[in-house]
Write a protein that holds these residues in place. Structure first.
Motif, PDB file in Angstrom:
ATOM      1  N   VAL A 278       0.849  -1.359  -0.037  1.00 34.29           N
ATOM      2  CA  VAL A 278       0.062   0.073   0.154  1.00 34.29           C
ATOM      3  C   VAL A 278       0.753   1.434   0.020  1.00 34.29           C
ATOM      4  O   VAL A 278       1.718   1.371   0.950  1.00 34.29           O
ATOM      5  N   PRO A 279       0.787   2.147  -0.958  1.00 36.38           N
ATOM      6  CA  PRO A 279       1.588   3.209  -1.137  1.00 36.38           C
ATOM      7  C   PRO A 279       1.869   4.058   0.121  1.00 36.38           C
ATOM      8  O   PRO A 279       2.807   4.541   0.585  1.00 36.38           O
ATOM      9  N   GLU A 280       0.612   4.301   0.874  1.00 33.00           N
ATOM     10  CA  GLU A 280       0.612   5.250   2.125  1.00 33.00           C
ATOM     11  C   GLU A 280       1.379   4.516   3.128  1.00 33.00           C
ATOM     12  O   GLU A 280       1.995   5.197   4.159  1.00 33.00           O
ATOM     13  N   LEU A 281       1.443   3.216   3.154  1.00 36.04           N
ATOM     14  CA  LEU A 281       2.309   2.435   4.304  1.00 36.04           C
ATOM     15  C   LEU A 281       3.412   2.195   4.066  1.00 36.04           C
ATOM     16  O   LEU A 281       4.431   2.228   4.850  1.00 36.04           O
ATOM     17  N   GLY A 282       3.806   1.785   2.593  1.00 34.68           N
ATOM     18  CA  GLY A 282       5.346   1.114   2.284  1.00 34.68           C
ATOM     19  C   GLY A 282       5.999   2.045   1.268  1.00 34.68           C
ATOM     20  O   GLY A 282       7.277   1.579   1.032  1.00 34.68           O
ATOM     21  N   ALA A 283       5.453   3.005   0.693  1.00 38.34           N
ATOM     22  CA  ALA A 283       6.253   3.712  -0.318  1.00 38.34           C
ATOM     23  C   ALA A 283       7.255   4.292   0.212  1.00 38.34           C
ATOM     24  O   ALA A 283       7.312   5.222   1.145  1.00 38.34           O
ATOM     25  N   GLY A 284       8.612   4.169  -0.054  1.00 37.30           N
ATOM     26  CA  GLY A 284       9.742   4.902   0.524  1.00 37.30           C
ATOM     27  C   GLY A 284      10.371   3.979   1.847  1.00 37.30           C
ATOM     28  O   GLY A 284      11.337   4.531   2.193  1.00 37.30           O
TER      29      GLY A 284
END
Length: 475
Positions: free
Chosen positions: A430-436
């Motif tokens: 999930v981008p909000e949780l795992g991006a970066g």
């Protein structure tokens, strides 16, 4: 050596009478009551001395209150206790950091020790298989110390004789869930002692906005985000090479653009240059004006730019020979950072064999000889297999974002990194949780650390380009 217990002798008895049970009654030695009292008295005295030695303040406070009660009555003792409590509360509200450092975290560590770790230590060790039972005697790893801070509990443990770090690393999930946390890290302190880290909170749970552009020119380490303990993440780029690996959408661009953002003042001052290779024509093209013409997207142009970087490296090496062993950025010899996005397209998937060979040879030459003369390489890719990137071991610092398979973690971070807590395959898609979010393994430490790079949006990149061109230094 383990002691032989009386019941073990029953194995040596043989009966010649069929269907006759062997009855063995061990000899009973009656210990005199005086000896028993002396033993228990000695144990109590040793425990008391040890407690006073390790916790002098915790012992002195109730002892002083008890003495006041005995000599001057309970009203005075109660008044003194109230005054001390109010003083501590006032200290906590006026200077929270010093109170937490000197009092708060120690109280929390004691509470966690009593209510969580010592309470559940034996069942967790038994169920996870870290305790041993030999000849009827139980052997438990020793819980040495508990330390707390705002992020995690750190437990110092003395292993059983004969245990290895891998025995504990293989059971991190058992330990984490046994003590009510989401994860556990295992690190070797010294021979026979381990440090178990149990996070209580996650400072990386939310995306981090773009960090301010530094005021002073610097070639690193550049601040690009946060570490798992909440401290700033500073990435070394001068004097090293960095490999970044992650699945599609994992956030590789955050590390690339934050590095550029941190080097921007040095680029303005002429102390640093960023040479960008962007075969996908997507990530770095958005701010190509920042690179002052040192930008290539076509594979042939990428090969030419890499060959030019090799030429610069060789010329510097010839001038530095016998004069200096390390590079100091100057306007005449600025730090050159070669950024390669999706390096696998150039080294493995490039259909032109000649170009593929040129690019691979140039990257290998830069990675082996460029550090000392101020030419660094930062390469990003999706597939970390060796047939895709056969020079990955030439990068001292490695970053693993979200990966698809557990085997890929050791491919990127090195053998044993996943056993030490580098769970890059568990990062949320999930981008909000795992991006970066990533695990980073530095040249100076074999233990991976969990980090998150700040998110540099398209608006932030446009602002960087605008700021750069407004000062008259863009192409």
């Amino acid at each position: 050596m383990f002691k032989r217990l009386p019941g073990d002798e029953a194995r040596n008895l043989v009966s010649t009478t069929p269907d006759t049970a062997v009855v063995f009654r061990p000899a009973v030695l009656k210990t005199p009551a005086l000896v028993t009292l002396l033993v228990y008295g000695w144990r109590f005295l040793a425990a008391l001395v040890r407690t006073i030695w390790k916790h002098p303040v915790a012992v002195a406070v109730p002892a002083a209150l008890a003495a006041l009660w005995a000599w001057h009555g309970w009203p005075l003792a109660l008044s003194v206790l109230g005054f001390v409590v109010m003083a501590l509360l006032g200290w906590a509200f006026t200077d929270r950091s010093s109170f937490a450092r000197l009092i708060g975290w120690r109280l929390l560590a004691w509470w966690r020790l009593v209510s969580v770790y010592r309470r559940h230590w034996q069942p967790v060790m038994d169920v996870s298989g870290l305790a041993r039972r030999v000849h009827g005697r139980d052997y438990l790893p020793r819980l040495v110390r508990v330390q707390c801070d705002g992020w995690a509990d750190r437990i110092t443990v003395r292993m059983l004789k004969g245990q290895a770090v891998k025995d504990w690393a293989d059971r991190t999930d058992n330990l984490a869930h046994g003590f009510g946390t989401t994860s556990c890290r295992v690190a070797l302190v010294k021979g026979g002692r381990l440090l178990l880290t149990f996070p209580r909170s996650d400072p990386l749970a939310s995306p981090i906005p773009a960090l301010p552009i530094p005021n002073e020119p610097t070639v690193g380490p550049v601040e690009i985000g946060k570490q798992e303990d909440g401290q700033p993440l500073r990435l070394k780029v001068h004097g090293t090479h960095v490999l970044i690996a992650g699945a599609t959408g994992a956030g590789k661009g955050s590390f690339l653009w934050n590095t550029i953002r941190g080097l921007l003042p040095a680029m303005r001052a002429g102390l640093a240059e960023v040479w960008a290779l962007d075969p996908k024509l997507m990530e770095l093209s958005y701010g190509r004006e920042l690179f002052k013409g040192r930008y290539a997207a076509d594979p042939a142009a990428c090969a030419d730019l890499l060959d030019e970087a090799v030429t610069v490296m060789h010329k510097r090496a010839a001038r530095f020979a016998g004069l200096q062993r390390s590079h100091v950025p100057t306007i005449e010899d600025p730090f050159v950072l070669v950024l390669v996005d999706e390096v696998a397209f150039l080294t493995a998937y490039q259909p032109d064999k000649q170009l593929r060979h040129r690019i691979s040879a140039a990257l290998a030459t830069l990675a082996t000889q460029g550090r000392s003369v101020g030419v660094g390489v930062m390469a990003a890719l999706q597939d970390p297999r060796k047939e895709v990137m056969n020079i990955r071991n030439l990068f001292p610092d490695k970053i693993a974002l979200r990966l698809d398979e557990s085997e890929q973690v050791d491919m990127v971070l090195g053998d044993g990194a996943r056993d030490r807590g580098g769970l890059a395959d568990h990062i949320s898609p999930v981008p909000e949780l795992g991006a970066g979010v990533a695990y980073m393994r530095l040249e100076t430490s074999p233990d991976p650390i969990r980090v998150r790079a700040a998110y540099v949006s398209d608006t932030d990149i446009r602002h960087m380009v605008s700021l750069f061109t407004e000062r008259g230094e863009a192409a």
